[in-house]
Design a protein around this motif. Structure first.
Motif, PDB file in Angstrom:
ATOM      1  N   LYS C 154      48.282  27.278  18.889  1.00  0.00           N
ATOM      2  CA  LYS C 154      47.575  28.508  18.579  1.00  0.00           C
ATOM      3  C   LYS C 154      46.069  28.249  18.559  1.00  0.00           C
ATOM      4  N   ASN C 155      45.713  27.093  18.015  1.00  0.00           N
ATOM      5  CA  ASN C 155      44.316  26.708  17.939  1.00  0.00           C
ATOM      6  C   ASN C 155      43.712  26.566  19.341  1.00  0.00           C
ATOM      7  N   GLU C 156      44.500  26.067  20.276  1.00  0.00           N
ATOM      8  CA  GLU C 156      44.020  25.947  21.655  1.00  0.00           C
ATOM      9  C   GLU C 156      43.714  27.331  22.233  1.00  0.00           C
ATOM     10  N   ILE C 157      44.636  28.273  21.994  1.00  0.00           N
ATOM     11  CA  ILE C 157      44.447  29.620  22.547  1.00  0.00           C
ATOM     12  C   ILE C 157      43.269  30.316  21.863  1.00  0.00           C
ATOM     13  N   PHE C 158      43.153  30.062  20.557  1.00  0.00           N
ATOM     14  CA  PHE C 158      42.013  30.603  19.808  1.00  0.00           C
ATOM     15  C   PHE C 158      40.696  30.109  20.425  1.00  0.00           C
ATOM     16  N   GLN C 159      40.626  28.829  20.723  1.00  0.00           N
ATOM     17  CA  GLN C 159      39.406  28.257  21.316  1.00  0.00           C
ATOM     18  C   GLN C 159      39.152  28.861  22.701  1.00  0.00           C
ATOM     19  N   MET C 160      40.236  29.083  23.423  1.00  0.00           N
ATOM     20  CA  MET C 160      40.108  29.703  24.740  1.00  0.00           C
ATOM     21  C   MET C 160      39.492  31.096  24.599  1.00  0.00           C
ATOM     22  N   ALA C 161      39.972  31.816  23.596  1.00  0.00           N
ATOM     23  CA  ALA C 161      39.443  33.166  23.364  1.00  0.00           C
ATOM     24  C   ALA C 161      37.967  33.118  23.005  1.00  0.00           C
ATOM     25  N   MET C 162      37.591  32.110  22.224  1.00  0.00           N
ATOM     26  CA  MET C 162      36.192  31.974  21.827  1.00  0.00           C
ATOM     27  C   MET C 162      35.296  31.673  23.024  1.00  0.00           C
ATOM     28  N   LEU C 163      35.783  30.845  23.925  1.00  0.00           N
ATOM     29  CA  LEU C 163      34.936  30.356  25.018  1.00  0.00           C
ATOM     30  C   LEU C 163      35.021  31.228  26.262  1.00  0.00           C
ATOM     31  N   GLU C 164      35.981  32.150  26.316  1.00  0.00           N
ATOM     32  CA  GLU C 164      36.152  33.066  27.440  1.00  0.00           C
ATOM     33  C   GLU C 164      35.977  32.412  28.804  1.00  0.00           C
ATOM     34  N   PRO C 165      36.874  31.515  29.150  1.00  0.00           N
ATOM     35  CA  PRO C 165      36.717  30.792  30.420  1.00  0.00           C
ATOM     36  C   PRO C 165      37.027  31.668  31.632  1.00  0.00           C
ATOM     37  N   THR C 166      36.620  31.206  32.793  1.00  0.00           N
ATOM     38  CA  THR C 166      36.941  31.873  34.048  1.00  0.00           C
ATOM     39  C   THR C 166      38.267  31.339  34.590  1.00  0.00           C
ATOM     40  N   LEU C 167      38.448  30.031  34.382  1.00  0.00           N
ATOM     41  CA  LEU C 167      39.699  29.422  34.830  1.00  0.00           C
ATOM     42  C   LEU C 167      40.306  28.649  33.654  1.00  0.00           C
ATOM     43  N   ALA C 168      41.445  29.125  33.208  1.00  0.00           N
ATOM     44  CA  ALA C 168      42.093  28.427  32.098  1.00  0.00           C
ATOM     45  C   ALA C 168      43.335  27.707  32.616  1.00  0.00           C
ATOM     46  N   ILE C 169      43.422  26.430  32.300  1.00  0.00           N
ATOM     47  CA  ILE C 169      44.598  25.656  32.691  1.00  0.00           C
ATOM     48  C   ILE C 169      45.351  25.330  31.409  1.00  0.00           C
ATOM     49  N   LEU C 170      46.542  25.802  31.293  1.00  0.00           N
ATOM     50  CA  LEU C 170      47.308  25.583  30.066  1.00  0.00           C
ATOM     51  C   LEU C 170      48.410  24.568  30.349  1.00  0.00           C
ATOM     52  N   ASP C 171      48.224  23.369  29.766  1.00  0.00           N
ATOM     53  CA  ASP C 171      49.140  22.269  30.050  1.00  0.00           C
ATOM     54  C   ASP C 171      50.299  22.273  29.045  1.00  0.00           C
ATOM     55  N   GLU C 172      51.456  22.700  29.510  1.00  0.00           N
ATOM     56  CA  GLU C 172      52.672  22.723  28.688  1.00  0.00           C
ATOM     57  C   GLU C 172      52.406  23.307  27.296  1.00  0.00           C
ATOM     58  N   THR C 173      51.701  24.415  27.291  1.00  0.00           N
ATOM     59  CA  THR C 173      51.365  25.059  26.030  1.00  0.00           C
ATOM     60  C   THR C 173      52.629  25.484  25.281  1.00  0.00           C
TER      61      THR C 173
END
Lengths: 469, 485, 250
Positions: C154-173
């Protein structure tokens, strides 16, 4: 003869000095104390100064320090403007500040304060005159002269230092800040002797700072005896921020009575050669002692922490947590020794030493040593030395944090485990700030600071705002 | 509960030594005491070339300038070197050429110790184990020498090697443990009488386990053997060492040297089950076991692995070490040391990281019972040039009984930034909970202690070759169970 | 085109893991990369993020037309590449707040923006916390320290939301998540989907793809993409198992 100019340090010099000044040194001694002194000089004559042939000194050579040559004084120098020298107090921290200059107690008003609650605080020399019985009861009973030539020498020459007495059932309302400043125009060898007595059910927080005031070489041999009575609580902070030509031999002896509790924090931020002898004796059951250390060293700085915890009675708990970051040619030594005696059942003792090396020329020696003579114990130790964790570096950088910032953040986090243990909020903030500055390479304490400062041409910018939000 | 457990502990920790018998064989002795004459006597007995005598005399003269080390956590009663017989050998009837001609008494002795000198007999269904059997000062028999020589492997007694392969001996003897190394190494270099020699040529994987079995038989003698193992490029050998001695009231001295050289890509595994006579319950008698064991990983990717199970000896002073000189070389040390009654052990290892990317692992399990003292002493040193090196050390102590001591002296020195050294240690006793749990499942406390101790030591025991693992496991249980002390 | 990988070969300590990967990802797309364990899925993610322990021995990676291999780890991140880790590392002593504030402001600095004022930053934190249904005081704790598996993800996704990336690679999330946490994580991702960003979802099981519906599914096997298709390929894999791919390759 009050001073000896720029002579190198030898055993003979001090034996001779003692002989010639016996009358002066023993002037205010009770018979018992005079005896203690004579015994100590005899012990020193036998032991001399330690050298690298001793196992506990084999990695710390004093030869270079000794050979620099120092003045030694048997009387304090003329009056100084105390306010000018002691600017090192911690902002917003309401403390009772007491000061020492070159090992001698200094005060503007009275040499010995007697507070309404019974607390006595001030010059040891003065206390010896005024409370000989009280001094006699504790002086020299906590320190162990036989273990080390420096301690024996200190006992033999003990003249002044700080005396704090917290009577039974009294909780010191504010922390006491003891500032020991070294300031002299020539190289100076100084000794001071502190005696702290925390009574039964009493409480004291002591912030003990060692600071330099200029670049002059100094050699300090400081012995502090701390007695903590039954159910007494002692919070002890040792902050070391000395110049690169300084040698400090600091020996602190703690004696803990039944159910006494000790927290001690050693924060070493600067110094030429720092040697901390930390000795804790559980003198009764149910004691608790947590010793923390943080050392941030660079250039050719040398820090040597020797911790000895004597579990002589059952049901005592101890921990040692020492962490260090070593840069450039710095060297750190950790030598932890836990002794669990035969009858000290239900002992719980932990040791931990962690180091980060930033260069290939920095060095670490770690010896977490357990000596155990009974089976009903829980003991553990761990030691790790390495570089900043590469996994963490990758994680931080993957989030867009630059390499330098990431490294700084991780170093600060590494140090934080120790800093966060500091119980006085203002002090913690201050140390956090100092650690941050130290890691950024721009530590200074006073305006007059001469230590590794940022230069006006190269101001250091803070890249991270580390303040807690 | 507490007192019952104590009672059982008392029972299980006060057993007897089952290898304590003496064999009645005709033995010839050197005159008692130590002098240059003794050395001339030994050298002449062995018909040695001049370089050997010279080496011995140099070592002896150096030894005279040294004094016994005092730094170990050991209480050693003074050793009178003039009361020791430095050479004792079973008298040979005539030159032996086959197994049938070995003195039947000796054969019986080794059979009684469970060591087969018969090449036809295979141990426990496992491929053969080649054995060099050493009794007192000499090797009496080396098995499978011929089979091994087909692979170019030399496995013989040290004395034979001196006669038949003097160049190899000259090249490597003292190259890892120089006679100046320490007091007991100097003594051994002066008076050593026999031992094993093993040479594995380039690219050869030794097809069977090699082993040496040391037996002290004669009274008032010291045993000073020397083992040299050389593994050339890409070679592999697994080597085992066992030892026992009769039960006597006086202390006997055993001061050995083992040297291992591993060239590029070579791998040497050295396993020891040390079961010298430990002395009686009151600390009377027993072997003084002062041994210098060291290997050098000379070439890149080489590996030396030490495994030891130390249950015997009155005093053990022993630090099998690795000099990791070659880049990417690997050193390992796995140890179980049991002390009981009045036994004293100060044992551990040194890992000297000199090459780049070198790795070492130390797993040490100390078990103390009775009034014994058991110390782990280990040095991990990462030199400035040993970049990217790793060490992991774990040394645990288990205490059985309230009167024993367990001590841990780790010395860690790191001189570069890219290496990682980790050290962990714990000290514990067998908990009441564990015992109660076993008991509740119907296991007697005595068996439970055996089980728990074996479980505790498992990480080390699993490193042993199978032939040895079984023996070691039994030894561990019984050394705390009652039949062996 | 957002991401273009051509004939990528990469390995570690001289051992080749990726043996010629080709992949193209456009803005607005969700790609799933599936495959058995040890076929190089995590290596591919690490190589795109610039992890230094892996050596790229051949091939090219273009991102927004730039040669990725010329960029440092942090510059790739600042350009909008986010890697959601399979095993997020614990960093004691660094609070998530401090960590995120440092990251957000460094990314802003890179883009020529001023640091976010403290108040605004805190509001942003609160907003994004809700997105992944973080109710606890998670943010005052040290990064990942003592987190459960679900909390870490969840913390990973939270950080993703904070950083608003253009390309997100989710490794075995999805690994190690219970069904509730899986739904929360997937919802978070779906809320962040926009026409101008893209997701590469690495997963071992089809399960996650019920929640995050991919436009393309690729099968990575022995260091190569051996099969590509639509979302139905994931179902086929689920049904036939990876043995099917293995057999087809033989």
């Amino acid at each position: 003869m009050q001073s000896e100019h720029k002579e190198i340090i030898t055993k003979e010099r001090f034996l001779d000095l003692f002989e010639k000044n016996r009358a002066l040194l023993t002037k205010n001694d009770t018979a018992l104390l005079a005896g203690t002194r004579e015994k100590a000089i005899a012990t020193f004559a036998r032991l001399g100064f330690p050298d690298t042939s001793l196992e506990t000194w084999n990695l710390t050579s004093l030869e270079e320090s000794f050979n620099r040559g120092y003045d030694y004084y048997l009387r304090p120098s003329e009056e100084v403007d105390v306010q000018k020298v002691f600017r090192c107090n911690i902002p917003h921290l309401d403390t009772a500040v007491i000061g020492q200059l070159n090992g001698w107690y200094v005060s503007k008003d009275v040499p010995l304060m007697e507070l309404g609650n019974g607390i006595i605080m001030g010059s040891l020399a003065e206390a010896r005159k005024k409370y000989p019985q009280l001094i006699e009861k504790y002086f020299g009973t906590v320190a162990d002269d036989a273990g080390d030539g420096f301690t024996a020498l200190n006992t033999a020459f003990a003249q002044d230092g700080v005396f704090i007495y917290v009577p039974d059932n009294v909780k010191s309302p504010k922390p006491v800040q003891l500032i020991n400043v070294i300031h002299h125009d020539e190289n100076i060898f100084l000794q001071s002797r502190n005696l702290i007595v925390v009574g039964a059910n009493a409480k004291l927080s002591l912030v003990h700072c060692d600071d330099s005031y200029n670049h002059q070489a100094s050699f300090s041999n400081i012995v502090t005896e701390i007695h903590v009575g039954e159910h007494g609580v002692m919070d002890h902070y040792k902050l070391q921020n000395l110049n690169n030509n300084s040698t400090l031999i600091s020996s602190v002896f703690f004696r803990l009575e039944d159910s006494a509790s000790l927290e001690s924090h050693y924060i070493s931020l600067n110094g030429g050669l720092l040697r901390n002898n930390i000795r804790v004796r559980f003198n009764a059951p149910h004691g608790r002692a947590n010793i923390y250390g943080l050392y941030l060293m660079d250039r050719k700085q040398h820090v040597d922490n020797q911790v000895f915890i004597d579990h002589a009675y059952p049901d005592c708990t101890s921990s040692e947590t020492f962490k260090g970051i070593l840069d450039e040619n710095a060297r750190a030594i950790f030598n932890g020794h836990v002794l669990v005696r035969r009858d000290a059942v239900k002992t719980d003792a932990r040791q931990s030493n962690k180091n980060i090396l930033l260069t290939d020329t920095a060095r670490v020696n770690s010896k977490p040593f357990l000596e155990i003579y009974n089976d009903d114990v829980k003991c553990s130790h761990g030691s790790t030395t390495g570089q900043i964790d590469q996994e963490s570096m990758f994680y931080l950088r993957q989030r867009g944090i630059g390499e330098e910032t990431a490294r700084m953040l991780l170093m600060f986090a590494f140090a934080d485990e120790i800093v966060t243990r500091i119980d006085i909020p203002q002090l913690r903030q201050r140390i956090e700030d100092m650690v941050k500055k130290r890691l950024q390479g721009e530590l200074q304490i006073c305006e007059q600071c001469v230590l590794h400062c940022s230069t006006p041409e190269h101001p250091v910018e803070f890249q991270i705002d580390l303040s807690k939000i | 509960m507490e007192s019952q457990a104590n009672k059982i502990l008392d029972e299980v920790t006060q057993g007897d030594y089952k290898y304590g018998f003496v064999t009645d064989i005709d033995t010839e002795f050197a005159p008692v005491g130590l002098s240059e004459d003794t050395i001339h006597y030994i050298s002449a007995k062995k018909n040695e070339p001049a370089f050997m005598l010279e080496f011995r005399l140099k070592a002896y003269r150096h030894w005279l300038t040294m004094s016994q080390p005092k730094w170990a956590h050991l209480n050693i009663s003074p050793i009178n070197f003039q009361e020791i017989i430095f050479y004792a050998a079973p008298k040979k009837k005539k030159e032996l050429s086959s197994l049938d001609e070995v003195d039947p008494e000796l054969l019986a002795t080794f059979n009684k110790l469970g060591i087969s000198l018969d090449e036809q007999k295979k141990l426990a269904g496992v491929a053969g184990v080649a054995v060099d059997a050493v009794i007192d000062s000499v090797s009496v028999k080396t098995t499978f020498s011929e089979t091994l020589s087909k692979h170019g492997i030399i496995f013989c007694s040290f004395s034979e090697a001196v006669q038949n392969h003097p160049d190899l001996v000259k090249q490597y003897m003292g190259s890892v443990v120089p006679y100046t190394d320490n007091y007991f190494a100097a003594l051994n270099s002066a008076v050593f009488s026999d031992g094993s020699f093993c040479y594995i040529p380039k690219g050869v994987r030794c097809p069977m386990e090699l082993s040496t079995y040391f037996r002290i038989n004669a009274a008032n003698t010291g045993q000073f053997e020397r083992t040299l193992i050389v593994a050339e490029e890409g070679a592999y050998v697994s080597y085992m060492e066992g030892c026992t001695a009769p039960q006597r009231d006086e202390n006997q001295l055993h001061a050995a040297i083992v040297e291992i050289v591993a060239m590029k890509d070579a791998s040497v595994k050295y396993s020891t089950v040390q079961n010298w006579y430990p002395g009686d319950k009151n600390g009377l008698g027993g072997i003084y076991n002062f041994v210098t064991k060291r290997g050098i990983c000379k070439g890149s990717n080489s590996k030396i692995s030490w495994t030891q199970v130390e249950t015997g000896s009155a005093i053990t002073w022993k630090y099998p070490s690795c000099i990791l000189l070659g880049d990417h070389s690997v050193g390992e040390f796995y140890s179980v040391a049991v002390t009981n009654n009045h036994q004293q052990a100060d044992t551990g290892t040194k890992m000297m990281h000199l090459g780049k990317n070198t790795r070492s692992t130390i797993i040490s399990k100390g078990i103390s019972a009775g009034q014994s003292n058991n110390s782990y002493r280990g040095l991990v040193r990462i030199s400035k040039n040993a970049v990217n090196s790793r060490n992991y050390s774990q040394c645990d102590s288990l205490l059985l009984g309230a009167r024993c001591g367990a001590h841990t002296y780790p010395y860690i020195q790191v001189d570069n930034k890219s290496s990682i050294v980790e050290h962990e240690a714990t000290t514990s006793k067998i908990s009441e909970d564990q015992l109660f749990y076993c008991q509740q499942r119907g296991i007697s406390n005595e068996s439970a202690i055996g089980l728990i101790v074996n479980g505790y030591a498992k990480e080390v025991l699993k490193q042993l070759p199978m032939e040895f693992a079984v023996e070691a496991q039994k030894l561990l249980s019984i050394s705390l169970e009652g039949s062996v002390g | 085109m957002l991401l273009q990988i051509k004939n990528l070969h990469a390995g570690i300590n001289g051992k080749e893991i990726l043996r010629g990967v080709d992949l193209e990802v456009n803005a607005g797309e969700v790609h799933a990369i599936m495959g058995p364990n040890g076929t190089g899925k995590s290596t591919l993610a690490s190589v795109i993020a610039g992890r230094e322990v892996f050596d790229v021995t051949a091939g090219e990676i273009f991102y927004k037309g730039k040669d990725l291999q010329k960029l440092s780890i942090e510059d790739r991140a600042r350009e909008g590449i986010f890697l959601g880790f399979q095993y997020p590392v614990e960093i004691p002593g660094v609070s998530i707040t401090n960590f995120m504030r440092t990251a957000v402001n460094e990314v802003r600095k890179f883009k020529g923006l001023d640091p976010l004022p403290a108040g605004e930053f805190l509001r942003l934190m609160e907003e994004k916390k809700q997105l992944v249904e973080i109710t606890s005081n998670l943010t005052n704790r040290s990064v990942n320290e003592g987190f459960s598996g679900g909390e870490k993800k969840k913390n990973e996704i939270f950080q993703m939301a904070m950083l608003e990336p253009t390309l997100a690679i989710l490794d075995e999330t999805d690994s190690g998540l219970d069904i509730d946490a899986l739904r929360i994580v997937a919802n978070g991702v779906n809320k962040l989907r926009r026409p101008d960003n893209a997701f590469v979802v690495i997963t071992h099981y089809q399960r996650l793809l019920d929640y995050i519906v991919p436009d393309f599914v690729h099968v990575l096997f022995e260091g190569k993409i051996v099969k590509s298709g639509g979302k139905e390929l994931a179902l086929e894999l689920e049904e036939k198992g990876y043995d099917w791919i293995k057999k087809e390759q033989e």
